[in-house]
Write an enzyme that holds these catalytic residues in place. Structure first.
Site, PDB file in Angstrom:
ATOM      1  N   CYS A   1       4.198  -3.533  12.444  1.00  0.00           N
ATOM      2  CA  CYS A   1       4.687  -2.364  13.172  1.00  0.00           C
ATOM      3  C   CYS A   1       4.311  -2.374  14.646  1.00  0.00           C
ATOM      4  CB  CYS A   1       4.148  -1.100  12.503  1.00  0.00           C
ATOM      5  SG  CYS A   1       4.709  -0.909  10.809  1.00  0.00           S
TER       6      CYS A   1
ATOM      7  N   LYS B   1       9.584   7.450  16.016  1.00  0.00           N
ATOM      8  CA  LYS B   1       8.804   6.419  15.316  1.00  0.00           C
ATOM      9  C   LYS B   1       8.411   5.282  16.279  1.00  0.00           C
ATOM     10  CE  LYS B   1       6.909   3.803  12.325  1.00  0.00           C
ATOM     11  NZ  LYS B   1       5.620   4.069  11.698  1.00  0.00           N
TER      12      LYS B   1
HETATM   13  N1  LIG Z   1       3.944  -1.815   6.291  1.00  0.00           N
HETATM   14  C1  LIG Z   1       3.707  -0.703   6.975  1.00  0.00           C
HETATM   15  O1  LIG Z   1       2.558  -0.285   7.112  1.00  0.00           O
HETATM   16  C2  LIG Z   1       4.836   0.112   7.582  1.00  0.00           C
HETATM   17  C3  LIG Z   1       4.572   1.414   8.049  1.00  0.00           C
HETATM   18  C4  LIG Z   1       5.611   2.167   8.554  1.00  0.00           C
HETATM   19  C5  LIG Z   1       6.893   1.616   8.627  1.00  0.00           C
HETATM   20  N2  LIG Z   1       7.126   0.345   8.188  1.00  0.00           N
HETATM   21  C6  LIG Z   1       8.491  -0.178   8.281  1.00  0.00           C
HETATM   22  O2  LIG Z   1       9.068  -0.184   6.976  1.00  0.00           O
HETATM   23  C7  LIG Z   1       9.992  -1.268   6.853  1.00  0.00           C
HETATM   24  C8  LIG Z   1       9.594  -2.122   5.654  1.00  0.00           C
HETATM   25  O3  LIG Z   1       8.316  -2.656   5.914  1.00  0.00           O
HETATM   26  P1  LIG Z   1       7.413  -3.272   4.768  1.00  0.00           P
HETATM   27  O4  LIG Z   1       6.057  -3.398   5.351  1.00  0.00           O
HETATM   28  O5  LIG Z   1       7.584  -2.515   3.498  1.00  0.00           O
HETATM   29  O6  LIG Z   1       8.119  -4.708   4.616  1.00  0.00           O
HETATM   30  P2  LIG Z   1       7.858  -5.807   3.467  1.00  0.00           P
HETATM   31  O7  LIG Z   1       8.181  -7.114   4.064  1.00  0.00           O
HETATM   32  O8  LIG Z   1       6.502  -5.578   2.861  1.00  0.00           O
HETATM   33  O9  LIG Z   1       8.917  -5.430   2.349  1.00  0.00           O
HETATM   34  C9  LIG Z   1      10.272  -5.525   2.535  1.00  0.00           C
HETATM   35  C10 LIG Z   1      10.905  -5.997   1.229  1.00  0.00           C
HETATM   36  O10 LIG Z   1      12.318  -5.935   1.417  1.00  0.00           O
HETATM   37  C11 LIG Z   1      12.881  -7.025   0.705  1.00  0.00           C
HETATM   38  N3  LIG Z   1      14.237  -7.236   1.209  1.00  0.00           N
HETATM   39  C12 LIG Z   1      14.643  -7.839   2.346  1.00  0.00           C
HETATM   40  N4  LIG Z   1      15.976  -7.767   2.469  1.00  0.00           N
HETATM   41  C13 LIG Z   1      16.432  -7.096   1.382  1.00  0.00           C
HETATM   42  C14 LIG Z   1      17.724  -6.699   0.932  1.00  0.00           C
HETATM   43  N5  LIG Z   1      18.815  -6.964   1.627  1.00  0.00           N
HETATM   44  N6  LIG Z   1      17.806  -6.045  -0.248  1.00  0.00           N
HETATM   45  C15 LIG Z   1      16.701  -5.771  -0.972  1.00  0.00           C
HETATM   46  N7  LIG Z   1      15.451  -6.134  -0.604  1.00  0.00           N
HETATM   47  C16 LIG Z   1      15.316  -6.768   0.573  1.00  0.00           C
HETATM   48  C17 LIG Z   1      11.914  -8.154   0.932  1.00  0.00           C
HETATM   49  O11 LIG Z   1      12.059  -9.171  -0.035  1.00  0.00           O
HETATM   50  C18 LIG Z   1      10.566  -7.424   0.860  1.00  0.00           C
HETATM   51  O12 LIG Z   1      10.005  -7.463  -0.432  1.00  0.00           O
HETATM   52  C19 LIG Z   1       9.948  -2.003   8.191  1.00  0.00           C
HETATM   53  O13 LIG Z   1      10.959  -1.536   9.019  1.00  0.00           O
HETATM   54  C20 LIG Z   1       8.592  -1.607   8.757  1.00  0.00           C
HETATM   55  O14 LIG Z   1       8.573  -1.686  10.168  1.00  0.00           O
HETATM   56  C21 LIG Z   1       6.128  -0.409   7.637  1.00  0.00           C
END
Ligand SMILES: NC(=O)c1ccc[n+]([C@@H]2O[C@H](COP(=O)([O-])OP(=O)(O)OC[C@H]3O[C@@H](n4cnc5c(N)ncnc54)[C@H](O)[C@@H]3O)[C@@H](O)[C@H]2O)c1
Length: 429
Positions: free
Chosen positions: A266, A212
């Site tokens: 990312c 990744k």
């Molecule tokens: N957004 C993308 O396009 C994408 C693509 C691939 C991978 N990712 C990866 O996926 C992961 C999540 O990214 P995202 O974009 O969904 O983030 P985001 O910030 O949109 O969502 C994360 C959520 O997690 C919640 N959160 C934080 N700590 C928490 C806890 N202890 N318990 C419960 N909820 C909690 C936050 O309040 C938030 O709503 C990251 O590692 C990111 O790098 C994101």
């Protein structure tokens, strides 16, 4: 009916939770942000993603998905919480650690725990170790013993969906399944088989984590090449967009498009996890990050040069999100550029972005910044700064910018056009 606990209901967690609900799972979404839980329980998606609203409404109205601040006992847990970096470009794993500790009391024999957050190599082992420390009554996998008898399966299954096409890609994309053991991989694959039509590729957790990171570093390095070309072309007076278009006519050349920089959660973040793990060996990856981080400064310098020719320039900034056709502002180079211009004296800024309803928080206090529609931006500005190539901006005819100074960091005016349609002055960046 199988019970799934989705921890983190953001850009990744919410579509995934809604997708599992659509396949008959009883899904409890967990988020520490009460506003997120409230919106979801009212059936409202808290960000824009095509078709998500429809899927979510159906999931909530059929009681297959509900959101709450605390995890519960479930057959499977998926953790999709943020993995940002902190000072010194070091990975910040505090969200993953907190999420892991929050599910630990609820995990039971037979549970499957999947880390979906993009994470440094070794994070899944660390997650299993945290669970094992909290639950000495259960047997967790270690990388040392593939055939050990375990009670809880643990895997890393990174997410690679593209904002704007998340629901389609959730189903269609191939997945990397990195179990702590072979049995863990099999359990994870069986879970995703409920909606994934792409192939599942089995590997170990460490390789899955690295794959990744590698994917995002690959994108970053290639975008950095395009951005570096754009800055070289700006200096030597060549149209970078035309040059790339022509170079790509070579059968083995495929240069990406430059832009205002690299943003989002990312690509602008994850390559640092590799650099942090092997700093001596990651010279190209580090340099690419630096090139992409420098690009907004290059755009700003160009805007400054043009702005200095006006007494009180009105600068229309087209786009503030981190990439086209999404409403995500995280690490957005376009937003960073607008924030910087807002600090200059004697400038008025018109922000135009169809994907945001109101000015971002970081700009609201600036009296010299207004959010306007595209027509007002065109009518009232001296300088048009094209930062994000949103679909609606691509519809604007080049001759609309006649008599304006244009700084085009998004390639919106890159199509070949008649000389008489050209704006007064265009800097193609
Ligand atoms: N957004 C993308 O396009 C994408 C693509 C691939 C991978 N990712 C990866 O996926 C992961 C999540 O990214 P995202 O974009 O969904 O983030 P985001 O910030 O949109 O969502 C994360 C959520 O997690 C919640 N959160 C934080 N700590 C928490 C806890 N202890 N318990 C419960 N909820 C909690 C936050 O309040 C938030 O709503 C990251 O590692 C990111 O790098 C994101």
């Amino acid at each position: 009916m199988k019970k799934l606990c989705m921890v983190g209901l953001g850009y990744i967690g919410l579509p995934t939770a809604a997708m599992f609900a659509s396949r008959g799972f009883d899904v409890v979404g967990v988020d520490i942000n009460p506003a997120v839980c409230e919106a979801i329980n009212e059936g409202r998606a808290h960000f824009h993603e095509p078709d998500l609203q429809m899927l979510l409404s159906a999931a909530v109205s059929t009681h297959r998905l509900r959101a709450q601040p605390e995890p519960i006992e479930a057959d499977a847990y998926i953790i999709a919480v943020p993995t940002p970096f902190r000072e010194g470009n070091k990975p910040d794993m505090t969200y993953v650690e907190a999420a892991t500790k929050s599910i630990a009391p609820h995990v039971r024999a037979g549970s499957l725990v999947i880390l979906e957050s993009t994470s440094p190599v070794g994070s899944t082992e660390a997650m299993a170790a945290t669970l094992a420390a909290a639950r000495p009554d259960l047997r967790f996998p270690t990388l040392k013993d593939n055939s050990a008898t375990i009670d809880v399966h643990v895997a890393h299954c990174p997410e690679r969906i593209l904002p704007g096409q998340m629901l389609r890609e959730l189903v269609a994309n191939d997945r990397i399944i990195g179990g702590m053991t072979d049995a863990c991989s099999k359990a994870a694959q069986e879970l995703y088989a409920n909606f994934v039509s792409g192939r599942c590729h089995f590997t170990d957790a460490r390789t899955a984590e690295f794959v990744k990171l590698t994917e995002n570093a690959f994108r970053d390095v290639n975008i950095a090449f395009a951005n570096e070309l754009s800055m070289i072309c700006d200096r030597i007076g060549v149209d970078v967009w035309a040059a790339i278009q022509l170079a790509n006519r070579h059968p083995r050349v495929n240069i990406l498009q430059p832009g205002a920089g690299v943003g989002g959660h990312c690509i602008a973040v994850d390559p640092w996890f590799i650099v942090d793990a092997a700093p001596e060996e990651s010279r190209l990856i580090r340099t690419a990050r630096e090139v992409n981080d420098h690009k907004p400064m290059h755009v700003l310098n160009s805007i400054r040069r043009h702005a200095d020719r006006f007494k009180t320039p009105v600068i229309a900034c087209y786009g503030v999100t981190y990439k086209p056709d999404v409403d995500d502002l995280r690490e957005s180079p376009a937003l960073h550029i607008v924030e910087e211009i807002a600090r200059w004296e004697n400038v008025k800024i018109l922000v135009c972005d169809p994907f945001i309803e109101a000015l971002p928080k970081s700009l609201v206090a600036n009296k010299n910044v207004r959010k306007v529609d595209a027509a007002t931006a065109l009518k009232e500005s001296d300088i048009a700064v094209l930062l994000v190539s949103h679909g609606s901006f691509r519809q604007i005819e080049a001759n609309q910018f006649l008599n304006k100074v244009v700084v085009d960091a998004a390639g919106l005016l890159s199509a070949p056009r008649r000389v008489e349609d050209a704006p007064r002055s265009v800097s193609r960046l």
